[in-house]
Write a protein that holds these residues in place. Structure first.
Motif, PDB file in Angstrom:
ATOM      1  N   ALA A 100      14.239  22.487  40.736  1.00  0.00           N
ATOM      2  CA  ALA A 100      13.033  21.873  41.476  1.00  0.00           C
ATOM      3  C   ALA A 100      11.958  22.158  40.520  1.00  0.00           C
ATOM      4  CB  ALA A 100      12.897  22.529  42.862  1.00  0.00           C
ATOM      5  N   VAL A 101      10.631  21.401  40.728  1.00  0.00           N
ATOM      6  CA  VAL A 101       9.735  21.311  40.017  1.00  0.00           C
ATOM      7  C   VAL A 101       8.387  21.862  41.138  1.00  0.00           C
ATOM      8  CG1 VAL A 101       7.686  20.124  39.061  1.00  0.00           C
ATOM      9  CG2 VAL A 101      10.007  19.369  38.466  1.00  0.00           C
ATOM     10  N   LEU A 102       8.030  23.189  40.397  1.00  0.00           N
ATOM     11  CA  LEU A 102       6.779  23.686  41.155  1.00  0.00           C
ATOM     12  C   LEU A 102       5.592  23.238  40.602  1.00  0.00           C
ATOM     13  CD1 LEU A 102       5.928  26.275  43.230  1.00  0.00           C
ATOM     14  CD2 LEU A 102       4.949  26.933  40.833  1.00  0.00           C
ATOM     15  N   ASP A 103       4.657  22.482  41.308  1.00  0.00           N
ATOM     16  CA  ASP A 103       3.568  22.035  40.639  1.00  0.00           C
ATOM     17  C   ASP A 103       2.157  22.770  41.088  1.00  0.00           C
ATOM     18  OD1 ASP A 103       1.064  20.440  40.114  1.00  0.00           O
ATOM     19  OD2 ASP A 103       2.486  19.074  39.411  1.00  0.00           O
ATOM     20  N   ALA A 104       1.254  23.603  40.427  1.00  0.00           N
ATOM     21  CA  ALA A 104       0.067  24.064  40.997  1.00  0.00           C
ATOM     22  C   ALA A 104      -0.893  23.254  40.376  1.00  0.00           C
ATOM     23  CB  ALA A 104      -0.053  25.426  40.520  1.00  0.00           C
ATOM     24  N   GLY A 105      -1.721  22.423  41.235  1.00  0.00           N
ATOM     25  CA  GLY A 105      -2.642  21.239  40.834  1.00  0.00           C
ATOM     26  C   GLY A 105      -3.907  21.916  40.482  1.00  0.00           C
ATOM     27  N   PRO A 106      -4.880  21.052  40.306  1.00  0.00           N
ATOM     28  CA  PRO A 106      -6.346  21.400  39.893  1.00  0.00           C
ATOM     29  C   PRO A 106      -6.830  22.584  40.755  1.00  0.00           C
ATOM     30  CG  PRO A 106      -5.985  19.001  39.575  1.00  0.00           C
ATOM     31  CD  PRO A 106      -4.601  19.626  40.303  1.00  0.00           C
ATOM     32  N   ALA A 107      -7.626  23.154  40.196  1.00  0.00           N
ATOM     33  CA  ALA A 107      -8.441  24.258  41.180  1.00  0.00           C
ATOM     34  C   ALA A 107      -9.394  23.399  42.059  1.00  0.00           C
ATOM     35  CB  ALA A 107      -9.094  25.126  40.184  1.00  0.00           C
ATOM     36  N   VAL A 108      -9.308  23.927  43.398  1.00  0.00           N
ATOM     37  CA  VAL A 108     -10.188  23.262  44.388  1.00  0.00           C
ATOM     38  C   VAL A 108     -11.528  23.669  44.210  1.00  0.00           C
ATOM     39  CG1 VAL A 108     -10.703  22.924  46.746  1.00  0.00           C
ATOM     40  CG2 VAL A 108      -8.349  22.857  45.922  1.00  0.00           C
ATOM     41  N   HIS A 109     -11.723  25.135  43.804  1.00  0.00           N
ATOM     42  CA  HIS A 109     -12.922  25.728  43.237  1.00  0.00           C
ATOM     43  C   HIS A 109     -12.408  27.078  42.689  1.00  0.00           C
ATOM     44  CE1 HIS A 109     -12.381  28.850  46.579  1.00  0.00           C
ATOM     45  NE2 HIS A 109     -12.292  27.887  47.398  1.00  0.00           N
ATOM     46  N   GLY A 110     -13.411  27.409  41.713  1.00  0.00           N
ATOM     47  CA  GLY A 110     -12.989  28.491  40.782  1.00  0.00           C
ATOM     48  C   GLY A 110     -12.281  27.684  39.459  1.00  0.00           C
ATOM     49  N   LEU A 111     -11.705  28.542  38.646  1.00  0.00           N
ATOM     50  CA  LEU A 111     -11.314  27.939  37.383  1.00  0.00           C
ATOM     51  C   LEU A 111      -9.908  28.491  37.159  1.00  0.00           C
ATOM     52  CD1 LEU A 111     -12.317  26.681  35.043  1.00  0.00           C
ATOM     53  CD2 LEU A 111     -13.074  28.954  34.084  1.00  0.00           C
ATOM     54  N   ARG A 112      -9.435  29.466  37.413  1.00  0.00           N
ATOM     55  CA  ARG A 112      -8.070  30.261  36.979  1.00  0.00           C
ATOM     56  C   ARG A 112      -7.161  30.533  38.167  1.00  0.00           C
ATOM     57  NH1 ARG A 112     -11.841  31.940  33.091  1.00  0.00           N
ATOM     58  NH2 ARG A 112     -11.385  31.067  30.932  1.00  0.00           N
ATOM     59  N   SER A 113      -5.812  30.017  38.166  1.00  0.00           N
ATOM     60  CA  SER A 113      -4.924  30.439  39.227  1.00  0.00           C
ATOM     61  C   SER A 113      -3.622  31.382  38.180  1.00  0.00           C
ATOM     62  CB  SER A 113      -4.163  29.301  39.519  1.00  0.00           C
ATOM     63  OG  SER A 113      -5.231  28.461  40.517  1.00  0.00           O
ATOM     64  N   HIS A 114      -2.988  32.016  39.018  1.00  0.00           N
ATOM     65  CA  HIS A 114      -2.209  32.916  38.507  1.00  0.00           C
ATOM     66  C   HIS A 114      -0.765  32.438  39.447  1.00  0.00           C
ATOM     67  CE1 HIS A 114      -3.392  35.346  35.661  1.00  0.00           C
ATOM     68  NE2 HIS A 114      -4.496  35.509  36.144  1.00  0.00           N
ATOM     69  N   LEU A 115       0.346  32.406  38.558  1.00  0.00           N
ATOM     70  CA  LEU A 115       1.577  32.039  39.115  1.00  0.00           C
ATOM     71  C   LEU A 115       2.516  33.046  38.576  1.00  0.00           C
ATOM     72  CD1 LEU A 115       0.291  29.226  38.533  1.00  0.00           C
ATOM     73  CD2 LEU A 115       2.443  28.176  38.372  1.00  0.00           C
TER      74      LEU A 115
END
Length: 297
Positions: free
Chosen positions: A102-117
């Motif tokens: 399966a493909v996990l997709d973390a999309g564009p930040a709603v607010h802020g800049l950096r996400s961690h997976l």
């Protein structure tokens, strides 16, 4: 597909492998590197049952998408973003079971800049000087992700954590940076020191993992010329010839020749990871040490 790995489907603007970095090597000219938003990195690991030292993926603004080659548990923290598994909505800030293929997709930040997976078992790339962190300045560690790249995953450490709610500070509407003055605050006039704490600064679009650059009124110098190169700590507020403070982040150079007007303690740095260009910046002086400027403004 039974091997423990993931393949990059969409690398995003800038996605890197990060852990808690490689402190203790500045004397070798090696920056610390590591997750800019350390609390988000630690939380993501905790949610999937990893120790905080496990490596995660740090995205920038546009997120990323990966295809897992074995069933695994994933958590996305940091900047809130839409999360999907094979196109179906999945929760942000919670453990998500992702089937093999399966493909996990973390999309564009709603607010802020950096996400961690975080992935159960962590990203299992080769360690360099005790860390898997990508360092954009020195080039140590794995390269930034590219479409089609394959990254190994480690064996799971334990069951995912149970969490009813994920603490999140919310969007950074103003970046407040407490600092300790010195060691080169005497290179600035009293007016320059006043400007630092009263001027209207914003985050520059030229910011990156090396340093958060600012736009605003230049700080007036009391001395001309430049310093011989000297050591630069994490959180240093270095002032180049244009007079605009630069906050050194995790991939910063270990030496520099521009004066450091102050240092932001590490415990205050995490919000800088989520400050988008244009965010107001306010510098707040810590302590009561009197200004040592050579000239009044």
């Amino acid at each position: 597909m039974t091997d423990r790995a993931l393949a990059v489907v969409r690398a995003g603007a800038l996605t890197t492998v990060q852990d808690l970095g490689r402190p203790g090597h500045a004397h070798l000219g090696v920056p610390r590197a590591g997750a800019l938003d350390a609390p988000a990195h630690r939380l993501a690991n905790r949610l999937v049952g990893n120790p905080e030292t496990a490596a995660t993926l740090e995205t920038t603004l546009t997120g990323c998408a990966v295809r897992v080659r074995t069933a695994t548990t994933v958590a996305v923290t940091g900047a809130p973003c839409p999360v999907t598994v094979d196109g179906r909505p999945a929760p942000w800030g919670a453990p998500v079971r992702v089937p093999a293929g399966a493909v996990l997709d973390a999309g564009p930040a709603v607010h802020g800049l950096r996400s961690h997976l975080a992935f159960a078992g962590g990203i299992d790339t080769e360690e360099v000087l005790g860390s898997r962190a990508a360092d954009l300045l020195s080039g140590l560690g794995p390269d930034p992700l590219t479409d089609g790249a394959v990254l190994p995953l480690g064996a799971p450490y334990g069951p995912p954590a149970a969490a009813d709610a994920v603490p999140h500070p919310g969007p950074v509407s103003e970046l407040v940076l407490p600092f300790l003055p010195g060691p080169r605050d005497a290179w600035f006039t009293r007016a320059g020191l006043r400007t630092l704490t009263t001027g209207r600064f914003t985050v520059s679009a030229a910011s990156n993992r090396i340093g958060l650059r600012t736009e605003g009124p230049p700080l007036e110098r009391a001395r001309t010329g430049e310093l011989p190169s000297e050591g630069m700590p994490l959180g240093a507020l270095q002032v180049p010839p244009n007079g605009l403070p630069v906050l050194f982040l995790h991939d910063h150079p270990t030496t520099g020749g521009y004066p450091v007007i102050g240092v932001v303690p590490e415990r205050f740095l995490a919000p800088a990871a989520q400050a988008v260009p244009g965010t107001p910046v306010r510098f707040v002086r810590l302590g009561r040490r009197p200004a040592r400027a050579a000239h009044s403004g």
